[in-house]
Design a protein around this motif. Structure first.
Motif, PDB file in Angstrom:
ATOM      1  N   VAL A  52       0.946  -1.182  -0.167  1.00 29.60           N
ATOM      2  CA  VAL A  52       0.204   0.055  -0.048  1.00 29.60           C
ATOM      3  C   VAL A  52       1.044   1.107  -0.094  1.00 29.60           C
ATOM      4  CG1 VAL A  52      -1.647   1.214   1.662  1.00 29.60           C
ATOM      5  CG2 VAL A  52      -1.807  -1.307   1.453  1.00 29.60           C
ATOM      6  N   GLY A  53       1.938   0.993   0.382  1.00 33.68           N
ATOM      7  CA  GLY A  53       3.037   2.324   0.519  1.00 33.68           C
ATOM      8  C   GLY A  53       4.040   1.488   0.010  1.00 33.68           C
ATOM      9  N   PRO A  54       5.385   2.532   0.012  1.00 37.12           N
ATOM     10  CA  PRO A  54       6.079   1.795  -1.425  1.00 37.12           C
ATOM     11  C   PRO A  54       7.110   1.587  -0.017  1.00 37.12           C
ATOM     12  CG  PRO A  54       6.244   4.402  -0.395  1.00 37.12           C
ATOM     13  CD  PRO A  54       5.019   3.718   0.147  1.00 37.12           C
ATOM     14  N   ALA A  55       8.323   0.373  -0.328  1.00 37.54           N
ATOM     15  CA  ALA A  55       9.316  -0.475   0.762  1.00 37.54           C
ATOM     16  C   ALA A  55      10.717   1.273   0.623  1.00 37.54           C
ATOM     17  CB  ALA A  55      10.079  -0.748  -0.538  1.00 37.54           C
ATOM     18  N   LEU A  56      11.733   0.694   1.773  1.00 34.49           N
ATOM     19  CA  LEU A  56      11.501   2.043   2.088  1.00 34.49           C
ATOM     20  C   LEU A  56      13.892   1.108   2.123  1.00 34.49           C
ATOM     21  CD1 LEU A  56       8.679   3.012   5.765  1.00 34.49           C
ATOM     22  CD2 LEU A  56       8.973   3.734   3.450  1.00 34.49           C
ATOM     23  N   ASN A  57      13.957   0.602   1.460  1.00 28.50           N
ATOM     24  CA  ASN A  57      15.053   0.663   1.303  1.00 28.50           C
ATOM     25  C   ASN A  57      16.008   1.605   0.878  1.00 28.50           C
ATOM     26  OD1 ASN A  57      14.554  -2.464   2.277  1.00 28.50           O
ATOM     27  ND2 ASN A  57      14.714  -2.795   0.264  1.00 28.50           N
ATOM     28  N   GLY A  58      16.766   1.920   1.631  1.00 35.43           N
ATOM     29  CA  GLY A  58      17.217   3.531   0.968  1.00 35.43           C
ATOM     30  C   GLY A  58      16.820   4.522   1.176  1.00 35.43           C
ATOM     31  N   VAL A  59      15.617   4.608   2.215  1.00 38.28           N
ATOM     32  CA  VAL A  59      14.921   5.947   1.883  1.00 38.28           C
ATOM     33  C   VAL A  59      15.139   7.380   2.887  1.00 38.28           C
ATOM     34  CG1 VAL A  59      13.993   5.385   3.812  1.00 38.28           C
ATOM     35  CG2 VAL A  59      12.250   6.646   2.546  1.00 38.28           C
ATOM     36  N   VAL A  60      16.146   7.088   3.356  1.00 39.05           N
ATOM     37  CA  VAL A  60      16.841   7.463   4.604  1.00 39.05           C
ATOM     38  C   VAL A  60      18.195   8.648   4.179  1.00 39.05           C
ATOM     39  CG1 VAL A  60      18.596   8.151   6.029  1.00 39.05           C
ATOM     40  CG2 VAL A  60      16.869   6.219   6.636  1.00 39.05           C
ATOM     41  N   ASP A  61      18.108  10.033   3.298  1.00 37.94           N
ATOM     42  CA  ASP A  61      18.259  10.754   2.526  1.00 37.94           C
ATOM     43  C   ASP A  61      18.099  10.330   1.398  1.00 37.94           C
ATOM     44  OD1 ASP A  61      19.915  12.695   4.765  1.00 37.94           O
ATOM     45  OD2 ASP A  61      21.288  10.176   4.648  1.00 37.94           O
ATOM     46  N   ARG A  62      17.070   9.555   0.539  1.00 43.25           N
ATOM     47  CA  ARG A  62      17.080   9.535  -0.986  1.00 43.25           C
ATOM     48  C   ARG A  62      15.462  10.670  -0.650  1.00 43.25           C
ATOM     49  NH1 ARG A  62      13.624   4.099  -1.888  1.00 43.25           N
ATOM     50  NH2 ARG A  62      11.628   4.596  -0.912  1.00 43.25           N
ATOM     51  N   ALA A  63      15.615  11.490  -1.903  1.00 46.47           N
ATOM     52  CA  ALA A  63      14.495  12.179  -2.545  1.00 46.47           C
ATOM     53  C   ALA A  63      12.862  12.011  -2.017  1.00 46.47           C
ATOM     54  CB  ALA A  63      14.740  12.389  -3.834  1.00 46.47           C
ATOM     55  N   ILE A  64      12.616  12.708  -2.210  1.00 44.28           N
ATOM     56  CA  ILE A  64      11.408  12.099  -1.367  1.00 44.28           C
ATOM     57  C   ILE A  64      10.489  11.835  -2.665  1.00 44.28           C
ATOM     58  CG2 ILE A  64       8.631  13.692  -0.758  1.00 44.28           C
ATOM     59  CD1 ILE A  64      10.166  15.392   1.198  1.00 44.28           C
ATOM     60  N   ALA A  65       9.707  10.882  -2.230  1.00 41.33           N
ATOM     61  CA  ALA A  65       8.603  10.716  -3.466  1.00 41.33           C
ATOM     62  C   ALA A  65      10.085   9.742  -4.509  1.00 41.33           C
ATOM     63  CB  ALA A  65       7.604  11.333  -4.695  1.00 41.33           C
ATOM     64  N   SER A  66      10.437   9.047  -4.625  1.00 46.14           N
ATOM     65  CA  SER A  66      11.749   9.188  -5.666  1.00 46.14           C
ATOM     66  C   SER A  66      11.941   7.487  -5.556  1.00 46.14           C
ATOM     67  CB  SER A  66      12.969   9.701  -5.455  1.00 46.14           C
ATOM     68  OG  SER A  66      13.409   9.148  -4.198  1.00 46.14           O
ATOM     69  N   GLY A  67      10.679   6.671  -4.845  1.00 45.95           N
ATOM     70  CA  GLY A  67      11.039   5.416  -5.097  1.00 45.95           C
ATOM     71  C   GLY A  67      11.006   4.728  -6.216  1.00 45.95           C
ATOM     72  N   ALA A  68      11.286   3.401  -6.885  1.00 47.72           N
ATOM     73  CA  ALA A  68      10.734   3.235  -8.136  1.00 47.72           C
ATOM     74  C   ALA A  68       8.993   2.829  -8.310  1.00 47.72           C
ATOM     75  CB  ALA A  68      11.426   2.138  -8.322  1.00 47.72           C
ATOM     76  N   ASP A  69       8.600   2.961  -8.928  1.00 48.59           N
ATOM     77  CA  ASP A  69       8.066   2.270  -9.032  1.00 48.59           C
ATOM     78  C   ASP A  69       6.826   2.199  -8.265  1.00 48.59           C
ATOM     79  OD1 ASP A  69       8.802   0.753 -12.119  1.00 48.59           O
ATOM     80  OD2 ASP A  69       9.220  -0.656 -11.047  1.00 48.59           O
ATOM     81  N   PHE A  70       6.238   3.425  -7.891  1.00 49.45           N
ATOM     82  CA  PHE A  70       5.281   3.308  -7.187  1.00 49.45           C
ATOM     83  C   PHE A  70       4.308   5.110  -7.040  1.00 49.45           C
ATOM     84  CE2 PHE A  70       3.301   4.944  -2.448  1.00 49.45           C
ATOM     85  CZ  PHE A  70       2.881   3.948  -2.758  1.00 49.45           C
ATOM     86  N   ASN A  71       3.177   4.513  -7.052  1.00 46.27           N
ATOM     87  CA  ASN A  71       2.524   6.239  -7.110  1.00 46.27           C
ATOM     88  C   ASN A  71       2.266   7.113  -6.283  1.00 46.27           C
ATOM     89  OD1 ASN A  71       0.346   8.172  -8.548  1.00 46.27           O
ATOM     90  ND2 ASN A  71      -1.439   6.332  -8.734  1.00 46.27           N
TER      91      ASN A  71
END
Length: 133
Positions: A52-71
């Motif tokens: 329902v939410g994006p996978a959070l691998n690598g989320v710390v210090d990642r650009a907001i809303a930049s995870g792959a294949d998530f709306n």
């Protein structure tokens, strides 16, 4: 202009989430327990996929809303377009009360009230690189 001044003031009031040498100050082991509240919607680790939410691998210090294949919600896409990143401080503000941080977010979670819980879950998330290891 007033909004920018107020926003800057809010950021100054946030507790520091990293030490002077850049290390996250929370307890990752305790954060793993706190993250149980997040598992219904988010995944981390090897093989983590969006739920329902994006996978959070690598989320710390990642650009907001930049995870792959998530709306992502429009508000988070907008924050990412502004160049915002999920620094420990930004994550702490979001996790405290997501709908106050990003009005219009799809995330329905009420938030983590305790500062220690937020610090610990961020420390836990920081242990996962982008590929999940």
């Amino acid at each position: 202009m007033l909004n920018k001044v107020l926003a800057a003031g809010c950021l100054i009031a946030l507790p520091m989430m990293a030490s002077a040498d850049g290390h996250i100050t929370g307890d990752a082991e305790k954060g793993e327990k706190v993250f149980r509240k997040c598992k219904a919607c988010h995944a981390v680790g090897e093989g983590a996929e969006n739920k329902v939410g994006p996978a959070l691998n690598g989320v710390v210090d990642r650009a907001i809303a930049s995870g792959a294949d998530f709306n992502y919600s429009d508000v988070l896409v907008g924050l990412g377009a502004e160049g915002k990143t999920w620094t420990p401080e930004e994550l702490a503000a979001f996790l405290e009360k997501p709908r106050n941080y990003a009005k219009g977010t799809k995330m329905s979670f009420a938030g983590l009230r305790k500062e220690d819980d937020r610090m610990n879950v961020i420390a836990y998330l920081a242990t996962f690189a982008g590929e999940g290891s």
